[in-house]
Design an enzyme around this catalytic site. Structure first.
Site, PDB file in Angstrom:
ATOM      1  N   ASP A  71      35.400  16.000 -62.919  1.00  0.00           N
ATOM      2  CA  ASP A  71      34.128  15.342 -62.615  1.00  0.00           C
ATOM      3  C   ASP A  71      34.220  13.863 -63.009  1.00  0.00           C
ATOM      4  O   ASP A  71      34.381  13.536 -64.179  1.00  0.00           O
ATOM      5  CB  ASP A  71      32.982  16.030 -63.362  1.00  0.00           C
ATOM      6  CG  ASP A  71      31.629  15.722 -62.736  1.00  0.00           C
ATOM      7  OD1 ASP A  71      31.396  14.551 -62.390  1.00  0.00           O
ATOM      8  OD2 ASP A  71      30.820  16.645 -62.593  1.00  0.00           O
ATOM      9  N   SER A 121      27.141  14.450 -58.155  1.00  0.00           N
ATOM     10  CA  SER A 121      28.027  15.612 -58.036  1.00  0.00           C
ATOM     11  C   SER A 121      27.513  16.693 -57.084  1.00  0.00           C
ATOM     12  O   SER A 121      28.289  17.519 -56.617  1.00  0.00           O
ATOM     13  CB  SER A 121      28.242  16.249 -59.414  1.00  0.00           C
ATOM     14  OG  SER A 121      28.841  15.331 -60.284  1.00  0.00           O
TER      15      SER A 121
END
Lengths: 522, 226
Positions: A71, A121
């Site tokens: 991430d 995200s």
């Protein structure tokens, strides 16, 4: 005489002439350099070409697919993590490679979403899991979904089947592993459908909102996913626990208003060998032999940063250990599996402007990839490593070879053999190699009015050091440039060139050789 | 704007106190439970003075501070690890920072400073001026300079608490003065009691960077210097 020998001789002659011409400056050995000889570089290049000539596309159907997502792990994060990893091993660092950088096929991923130039995200993982670009904050629903939609029928009409759901429908085992909350956007996009990524527990939703919260969607998955999802590990315990229940690790209550204990429901709804574990001891005790379905929630919110994991109160496994256990559990079946693994906290450390914690988490994810590669057969297992988006993280200045990547910039001296010194800015102050375009680093500028701090009296290599940022923001932001994709295994050669992020899904789906039964078409 | 300005001054005092003391050390100093109501006065050369109320409530392993519609609850576990919950009463939201996140975001504070307004370690760096009595309680006055900053503290010895704290820097002066001291908080004081805040929305402090689409989070980040 073979061509490469002729070429070597030519280079050697040229080097000798070059050395002679600048003899005074070369009288002493360079003060800063790598350990390689000139011939080492040349030989390595020749070997690379020989190896590349032997590359053959693996056209087999993938039995297993693993999707690793760092991430916020942009290209600069990969580079800096590679150097830090090498330096921690006593090497200059630049010449090394993280495990996934050895994979044969790479590409760039364009991470914009349907409505964002720089994405969060939710739409990015939705793109990778469904094959469609999506909207800010939405998980596995199409871009026509109304914002904050609460009607379950509307969500169902706009839901996009994820690769995990399709793998479940195809009879494969599935798993999700993360160091963030299991209900956080990236892992959630593999199994949940919602217009708002923040609806992780029922208390986060507006009153009367009929859409299931994300934790509930994990537990109350479709019969196919319920049977398939053998392992789910990460953080976020309190999102599954009622407000009436005290957390086993901290003196905090659960967050659920509906009174449900979803950790208990996992155990009660998945047969006799289902387990819920929350600490290191429970993790160690759960083995593929005694556990058919494993839910591991090792923190009440996100898991610890890898750098802080050793001081965790109850003890928690590393990303590598969770990945290893997940593969052992999923590998029991005959039909193969889909596993998603997220290095979830790289992003959080970057938001804090704390490069060292972010890099240590990126290195840990590379170790998890290494473990996964070692445990599987590249002939039948496709491994893809990528990021959902980047951060405003930069590697700058002209530091010499082997300069501490989290240290101050010190360039190659004007005269070889002379000692190195710190490079200075226009104020006469040293600066770090790593920095951010925006973020919280050095907030004192606002209070004191000083233009820059004097870093010669600050330990910038300390774990908690926050790198300077050009634009002062309380939280550093995501960045919009492309991120890398690294692939090995069946159909890995389809990963090439400049790719839209949602094409990753299409590569994986092709590798699994799924038909259109579970596809949604427009 | 006024509230932010005043809040900023208090934050400044505590941050400076934290910076001078050793952050994260486990203090064995016993801090008796109490509830204190302060008046804070902010004076600067070209602006009228601004006054506001500020509250500090000590419980075992916990310090709660409040003003207007905002509270901070600091908790320390048996290992000395701190956590912070910021409470936004009007928005009915909580932002929680784990020990790891406090370290990562440089939000740690010194436990002594949180309990006493001034860290005892900082007191030791000041000159002891005189023993005195304040509102019938034994007290000691300390004063001194840290560079351009001038500090004047009236310290309640038994309670381990600053009764008065004056911080002067350039043309700015912040005065924090005890108005009322109780064993327990008075009902009318702003508080973050667990029952009241239980229904509030919970946000992990690590998530703020991923929540900039949320108007509340944008506002918090802006007040934090975003």
């Amino acid at each position: 005489m073979p061509t490469f020998v002729k070429k070597t001789l030519a280079v050697a002659t040229a080097m000798a002439m070059f050395t002679s011409a600048i003899a005074p400056a070369m009288a002493a050995a360079p003060a800063v350099q790598g350990p390689e000889s000139v011939q080492d570089w040349y030989n390595a290049g020749q070997q690379f070409v020989r190896d590349a000539k032997h590359l053959r596309p693996n056209l087999r159907r993938a039995k297993n697919i693993m999707l690793f997502v760092g991430d916020g792990m942009g290209v600069s994060t990969v580079t800096a993590a590679r150097i830090l990893d090498g330096q921690q091993r006593g090497n200059p660092g630049e010449e090394g490679r993280l495990s996934f950088e050895h994979f044969p096929y790479t590409a760039y991923s364009k991470t914009y979403s349907w409505d964002q130039q720089t994405s969060d995200s939710a739409p990015t993982m939705t793109a990778m899991m469904t094959g469609y670009k999506a909207r800010e904050g939405m998980l596995a629903v199409d871009h026509l979904t109304p914002r904050s939609e609460c009607d379950p029928a509307v969500i169902a009409a706009h839901a996009l089947p994820t690769l995990l759901e399709q793998a479940a429908a195809a009879g494969k085992a599935t798993g999700v592993v993360t160091t963030a909350r299991l209900t956080h956007a990236t892992p959630a996009a593999t199994y949940a459908h919602t217009a708002v990524r923040d609806w992780e527990t029922d208390a986060n939703k507006p009153t009367g909102c009929g859409v299931k919260d994300i934790a509930q969607q994990l537990i109350e998955a479709s019969p196919e996913v319920k049977a398939s999802l053998r392992v789910a590990m990460g953080g976020g315990r309190t999102y599954f626990m009622p407000k009436t229940l005290l957390d086993p690790e901290y003196a905090k209550k659960g967050l659920r208003s509906d009174g449900r204990d979803l950790t208990a429901e996992w155990v009660s709804s998945r047969g006799a060998n289902a387990k819920f574990v929350w600490n290191r001891a429970g993790f160690d005790a759960a083995t593929p032999d005694n556990t058919a379905y494993l839910l591991g929630l090792f923190e009440n919110s996100h898991m610890q940063y890898e750098a802080d994991r050793p001081v965790d109160k109850a003890g928690e496994p590393s990303l590598t250990e969770m990945t290893e256990k997940a593969i052992r559990m999923l590998g029991k079946g005959e039909n193969g599996y889909f596993l998603h693994v997220e290095g979830g906290r790289i992003d959080h450390a970057h938001h804090a402007g704390n490069a060292k914690r972010a890099l240590i988490d990126a290195i840990e994810m590379a170790k998890a990839v290494q473990k996964a590669y070692e445990m599987t057969d590249p002939r039948d297992t496709l491994i893809i490593v990528t990021a959902d988006h980047s951060h405003t993280f930069t590697i700058a200045g002209y530091p010499h070879r082997g300069n501490d990547i989290v240290g101050l910039v010190s360039s190659v001296p004007d005269v070889d053999g002379a000692p190195t010194g710190l490079d200075k800015d226009k104020l006469g102050l040293p600066y770090t190699t790593l920095g951010y375009a925006n973020g919280p680093g050095w907030r004192d500028a606002i209070v004191s009015g000083a233009k820059r701090p004097d870093l010669s009296v600050i330990d910038t290599t300390a774990l908690g050091y926050l790198q300077e940022s050009a634009v002062p923001l309380a939280s550093e932001t995501h960045a919009g440039e492309d991120v890398g994709i690294y692939a090995t295994g069946p159909m890995a050669h389809l990963v090439h060139g400049s790719m839209e992020q949602n094409w990753i899904y299409h590569v994986m789906r092709t590798a699994f050789d799924f038909d259109d039964t579970h596809e949604r078409r427009y | 704007m006024r509230n932010f300005f005043v809040a900023f001054s208090i934050v400044n005092i505590l941050v400076m106190a934290s910076a001078r003391a050793e952050v994260g050390n486990v203090s064995d100093t016993p801090f008796p439970p109490l509830a204190a109501h302060y008046t804070e006065i902010l004076k600067s050369k070209n602006n009228p003075s601004v006054s506001s109320d500020w509250y500090l409530v000590r419980r075992p392993g916990q310090v709660e501070t409040s003003r207007d519609h905002y509270s901070e609850v600091w908790q320390r576990d048996t290992r000395g690890e701190l956590t912070l919950t910021r409470v936004f009463h009007q928005d009915r939201k909580l932002i929680h920072y784990t020990a790891g996140e406090l370290r990562t975001q440089h939000r740690e504070k010194d436990w002594d400073a949180l309990n006493g307004v001034v860290a005892k370690m900082e007191l030791n760096k000041l000159k002891r001026i005189a023993d005195t009595v304040y509102q019938g309680r034994p007290a000691t006055r300390y004063a001194g300079h840290f560079g351009d900053e001038k500090i004047d503290v009236l310290w309640l010895n038994k309670e381990s608490l600053a009764a008065k704290y004056v911080h002067t820097y350039n043309d700015r002066r912040v005065t924090l003065e005890l108005k009322d001291l109780q064993a327990h908080p008075i009902a009318a004081w702003p508080q973050a009691n667990p029952k009241k805040i239980e229904p509030y929305d919970y946000i992990d402090g690590a998530d703020l960077g991923d929540m900039e689409y949320d108007p509340f989070v944008r506002r918090v980040l802006a007040s934090d210097g975003h």
